[in-house]
Design a protein around this motif. Structure first.
Motif, short mmCIF file in Angstrom:
data_model
loop_
_atom_site.label_atom_id
_atom_site.label_comp_id
_atom_site.label_asym_id
_atom_site.label_seq_id
_atom_site.Cartn_x
_atom_site.Cartn_y
_atom_site.Cartn_z
N ASP A 148 23.17 -28.32 -34.38
CA ASP A 148 21.91 -28.33 -33.64
C ASP A 148 20.86 -27.43 -34.27
N VAL A 149 20.92 -26.13 -33.97
CA VAL A 149 19.92 -25.21 -34.50
C VAL A 149 20.59 -24.31 -35.54
N ILE A 150 19.84 -23.40 -36.12
CA ILE A 150 20.43 -22.49 -37.11
C ILE A 150 21.27 -21.44 -36.37
N SER A 152 24.38 -18.22 -37.37
CA SER A 152 24.77 -17.41 -38.52
C SER A 152 26.17 -16.86 -38.31
N CYS A 186 27.62 -14.65 -33.71
CA CYS A 186 26.50 -15.44 -34.20
C CYS A 186 25.34 -14.48 -34.39
N ALA A 187 24.77 -14.45 -35.59
CA ALA A 187 23.73 -13.46 -35.89
C ALA A 187 22.33 -14.06 -35.94
N GLU A 188 22.19 -15.37 -35.76
CA GLU A 188 20.83 -15.93 -35.76
C GLU A 188 20.54 -16.43 -34.36
N PHE A 189 19.40 -15.97 -33.79
CA PHE A 189 19.10 -16.29 -32.40
C PHE A 189 19.13 -17.80 -32.16
N CYS A 190 19.93 -18.24 -31.17
CA CYS A 190 20.15 -19.67 -30.99
C CYS A 190 20.05 -20.09 -29.53
N GLY A 191 19.46 -19.26 -28.68
CA GLY A 191 19.24 -19.69 -27.30
C GLY A 191 19.89 -18.78 -26.29
N VAL A 192 20.00 -19.31 -25.08
CA VAL A 192 20.27 -18.44 -23.93
C VAL A 192 21.66 -17.80 -24.00
N HIS A 194 23.24 -16.99 -26.81
CA HIS A 194 23.41 -16.47 -28.17
C HIS A 194 24.42 -15.33 -28.23
N SER A 195 24.33 -14.40 -27.27
CA SER A 195 25.21 -13.23 -27.32
C SER A 195 26.63 -13.56 -26.85
N MET A 197 28.13 -16.37 -28.16
CA MET A 197 28.67 -17.27 -29.17
C MET A 197 29.57 -16.44 -30.09
N ASN B 76 15.20 -13.07 -23.24
CA ASN B 76 14.73 -13.73 -24.46
C ASN B 76 13.20 -13.83 -24.49
N TYR B 152 15.13 -24.39 -33.69
CA TYR B 152 15.21 -23.93 -32.30
C TYR B 152 13.85 -24.03 -31.62
N TYR B 456 20.61 -9.85 -28.85
CA TYR B 456 21.79 -10.08 -28.01
C TYR B 456 21.50 -9.56 -26.61
#
Lengths: 325, 540
Positions: A148-150, A152, A186-192, A194-195, A197, B76, B152, B456
């Motif tokens: 889907d998105v980037i 890391s 996951c180190a690239e922000f990917c949505g709600v 993210h933390s 993942m 966010n 995104y 995060y």
């Protein structure tokens, strides 16, 4: 290679060093941070001494001597600092490329990232979610993409990180790791979420790995690739046994030097193979007709990964001229 | 020595620019660069406090692992707006458009800027852009981070468009401001004032303006394509339709890396003025400061790829961008050595602006050296997108630029208001801000070393103590900022009369009354004695 003492590692808040690469990166880390601290302390100390020595004592300032740096001194200072920084850069470059360049004969795991989980597929066809199982002491290679998105892929204990990019396959090589369990972030922000993942690399020693391997019940991932190739009509033009049809055979293709119709020569790695699936005419192999349609958007990440594994599994089927060792 | 001529348009009206007209309308339609500078100062400082509120909430959220006071969705949006507001609405315009507007004409002996009405227009364009960005809060906010990474940003359910439009409009204001300064500095210097006699602050505004007009259009392109992609689903960054997600990163950082130098160069200009004044000493090398300023402005355009070491760029690209990034560090190191060397055999007065500059020395050197560290490719692989990077750029943006901004406020306070601030409370403010900053951001280096990724909402495991220290530091920093605010308000209302040149500075802006008259100078101006001629006993 200088090994960073545990005390220094704790002081810097660094996680355990689970691979030789992590240890050598930490040595450079220690050198750079020590230079930073010493450099900053020197600037602060000299400033402090000048302030003590030359502090204004009277209400109104008196004239001060005019002092101008000589050109020689300016160049000397600039060159000395530049030499130091370029030294950091050179060591960093060597380490950086060693992370990128895998030796042959490593374990391969296919990684697909998606919001908000990690999927790992092994050469024997099994897959797991959020838990990556590898054998201790054996280097492994991750072939990664995103659905889907980037995202890391980040394992602090290995000191490695690689963005996973939709539509693109990237490889990451990991040195022989010590047995243990290491977190994946996951180190690239990917949505709600993210933390959340998160994942785990489980590095098993020889005995445990053998047990894990015996549990394999699936057909191989390459066998899955064969199904994908058959169902999408790949095999009518690409033989698996070295025969020349409308397109090059998959046998012995992986890692070989491929001459293109415009005279360039490329290495058939993951990037080239996946690019040729979505945009076949851009880098066409010399001697074949321009007739393959684009498979853009028609294959899932899992199917593309299976095709890659199929082609990789056939790398030694028919040795060709000009193989990359 | 003979006096230089009276600049064209200089009047004989000695009343200060504050008193010539006092109605609200006279401020809102003013074309006086000094008043426009003050309008900018008030507007950008308000944005600083708004962005600061978001920062405080972000830090509070990290006081405990898991949910503390806001939801993940809100978190966010908060870090996105914190970045957007601090970068585009506060930091980029603060020193150039605020202090630059006020000071550049005074430093080159001009009575106004080249395009006074365009100057006012650029302020209103800024206000409109800022209003749209803040308005996007009420449209639901945006959650992409200030970097808007695709795909995104194309897929997020949040409303991205208003924020993009707002930043685009602010970008237009930045370009207008840059054009105005470049033309002013080229064409309106007092006769006889050569380039290499210009005060160093004006030099940095000149270099900053060049970056502004060359880089900002690329930001416009990047914002436009994100907007089209999100609103009309064009798929420019969607690989399923032949797009490339990484392309946006190239476009974005081609602007946003030079933008870092838009933020830091004017701060370096402030430092280059404050040190000679309070050390009562000529710069150790005027030439080195000028050339390194121009060098940073140039090389800054060639380093954007160091934000993408783990984004799948080629080895060659990574090596080239890593090496070029080291050159920026060299230019910065030359400046630090020159500033410290300027103190040698000076007559140093430990005034508040100079103490802020000493904080700047320490924080900028450490922040800059950690910049060298993250430009070292193999180390960046571990640190990229962790709190180490957050700490590094806050050392530069807050530790250096914001500290220099506070130094500038105290240094030019008598110039602008004609009054002195209260010294002891100002010292308390300096101590709190510096200490608060260190307590907030030093632990974040260690968080990054430990592997804590940035952005995060939740805290995976084991990083909490450092987060708690960092949050407490942010309270100290906030307290310090309110003390500084109190010092300023008190100084404006009740400060003692300052006289024209309370710091015994030789720089050109101090050679007229404080506050200056409406047309800046009355009668002939004497710029024959240089801006840093501290070997001359008499005050010019």
């Amino acid at each position: 290679m200088i090994v960073l003492p545990d005390l220094a590692r704790h002081a810097l808040g660094l996680p355990v060093e689970a691979t030789p690469t992590a240890a050598s990166v930490d040595s450079l880390h220690a050198a750079v941070i020590t230079t930073t601290l010493v450099g900053t302390a020197c600037v602060a100390a000299v400033t402090f001494v000048f302030v003590l020595r030359y502090r204004r004592t009277r209400e109104a300032p008196a004239a001060t001597p005019r002092i101008v740096a000589s050109g020689f001194r300016e160049w000397l200072t600039a060159s000395a600092v530049l030499a130091l920084f370029v030294g950091f850069w050179a060591v960093g470059y060597v380490q950086y490329t060693s992370i990128e360049r895998p030796p042959s004969g490593t374990l391969v795991v296919y990684v697909t990232a998606k919001q908000w989980m990690w999927q790992f597929t092994y050469a024997d066809g099994r897959s797991s979610e959020d838990v990556l199982v590898v054998r201790a002491g054996t280097p492994f290679e991750l072939v990664m993409t995103s659905r889907d998105v980037i995202h890391s892929f980040f394992v602090p204990s290995f000191r490695i990180k690689q963005d996973t990019i939709p539509g693109r396959w990237v490889t990451l090589y990991v040195d022989a790791a010590a047995p243990g369990s290491y977190p994946i972030y996951c180190a690239e922000f990917c949505g709600v979420a993210h933390s959340h993942m998160l994942g785990e690399v489980r590095v098993l020693d020889e005995a445990d790995y053998a047990v894990w391997e015996r549990e394999a019940t699936h057909d191989g991932y390459a066998a899955r690739g064969r199904e994908v190739a058959a169902s999408h009509g790949c095999l009518s033009c690409h033989a698996l046994d070295g025969q020349k049809r409308a397109g090059p055979s998959f046998a012995g293709l992986y890692g070989s030097r491929v001459p293109l119709d415009d005279g360039r020569v490329v290495i058939a790695d993951e990037a080239y193979l996946t690019h040729s699936i979505v945009d076949p005419l851009a880098d066409r192999v010399a001697g074949y007709p321009a007739m393959m349609p684009s498979y853009h958007g028609q294959l899932s990440a899992e199917e593309t990964g299976a095709l890659l594994e199929l082609i990789r599994s056939l790398r030694d089927t028919l040795p060709t001229q000009g193989r990359v060792p | 020595m003979t006096a230089l001529p009276i600049p064209p348009g200089a009047a004989h009206d000695e009343r200060s620019f504050w008193t010539t007209a006092t109605t609200i309308k006279s401020w809102l339609v003013t074309t006086d660069h000094k008043r426009i500078g003050i309008l900018y100062f008030v507007a950008t400082t308000s944005m600083l406090f708004l962005g600061g509120i978001f920062a405080i909430i972000i830090r509070l959220e990290h006081l405990t692992p898991g949910p503390t006071i806001v939801s993940a969705e809100t978190y966010n949006r908060l870090f996105t707006l914190h970045g957007v507001i601090m970068v585009w609405l506060y930091m980029i315009p603060s020193i150039p458009a605020g202090f630059g507007n006020f000071l550049v004409p005074l430093q080159i002996g001009a009575t106004e800027v080249a395009f006074p009405r365009l100057n006012l227009a650029s302020f209103y364009v800024y206000v409109i852009g800022a209003a749209v960005v803040i308005g996007s809060l009420f449209a639901g906010g945006v959650d992409t981070g200030w970097t808007f990474y695709a795909p995104y940003s194309a897929r997020t359910p949040a409303t991205v468009l208003p924020t993009l439009i707002g930043i685009f409009i602010v970008g237009c204001s930045t370009i207008l401001g840059g054009i105005n300064f470049i033309v002013t500095i080229h064409t309106m210097r007092l006769r006889g004032l050569g380039w290499m006699r210009m005060p160093l602050f004006t030099w940095t505004i000149y270099a900053t303006s060049i970056i502004q007009i060359l880089a900002t259009p690329v930001l416009g392109i990047a914002l436009t394509v994100i907007g089209l992609d999100h609103t009309f689903d064009w798929g420019l960054f969607d690989p399923a339709r032949g797009g490339d997600p990484v392309l946006l990163q190239h476009l974005f950082w081609f602007y946003s890396h030079p933008a870092v130098y838009i933020m830091i160069l004017p701060a370096m200009g402030v430092v280059s003025e404050v040190i000679p004044t309070f050390a009562h000493k000529n710069p150790y090398s005027y030439r080195a400061i000028v050339y390194s300023t121009l060098g940073i402005a140039f090389v800054g355009f060639l380093t954007w790829g160091h934000h993408m070491f783990v984004a799948g760029i080629s080895r060659f690209d990574a090596a080239a961008f890593g090496l070029l990034s080291m050159l920026v560090a060299i230019f910065s190191a030359i400046k630090v050595f020159t500033w410290v060397g300027t103190l040698f055999r000076g007559s140093i007065e430990l005034a508040v602006p100079l103490l802020y500059v000493f904080s700047f020395f320490f924080l900028f050197t450490f922040g800059g050296m950690t910049g060298v560290a993250v430009a070292t490719m193999s180390l960046d692989v571990h640190w990229h997108d962790t709190y180490f990077v957050v700490a590094h750029f806050h050392f530069i943006m807050v530790g250096a630029t914001f500290t220099a901004f506070l130094s500038a406020i105290h240094y030019w306070f008598p110039k602008v208001t004609g009054r002195l601030y209260a010294r002891k409370p100002a010292l308390v403010g300096w101590a709190l801000v510096t200490l608060g900053f260190l307590v907030t951001f030093t632990p974040q280096f260690l968080l990054g070393n430990g592997g804590m990724p940035r952005r995060y909402y939740d805290d995976p495991v084991g990083f909490s103590v450092l987060h708690v220290i960092s949050t407490m530091g942010s309270w100290l920093l906030t307290l310090g900022m309110f003390v500084v605010l109190g010092v300023i308000v008190h100084g404006v209302a009740r400060g003692a009369k300052a006289g024209p040149n309370p710091w015994h500075s030789r720089s050109f802006e101090w050679r007229t009354a404080s506050p200056p008259p409406k047309r800046n100078f009355v009668g002939p101006i004497d710029f024959n004695i240089g801006a840093y001629a501290y070997d001359v006993a008499d005050e010019p």
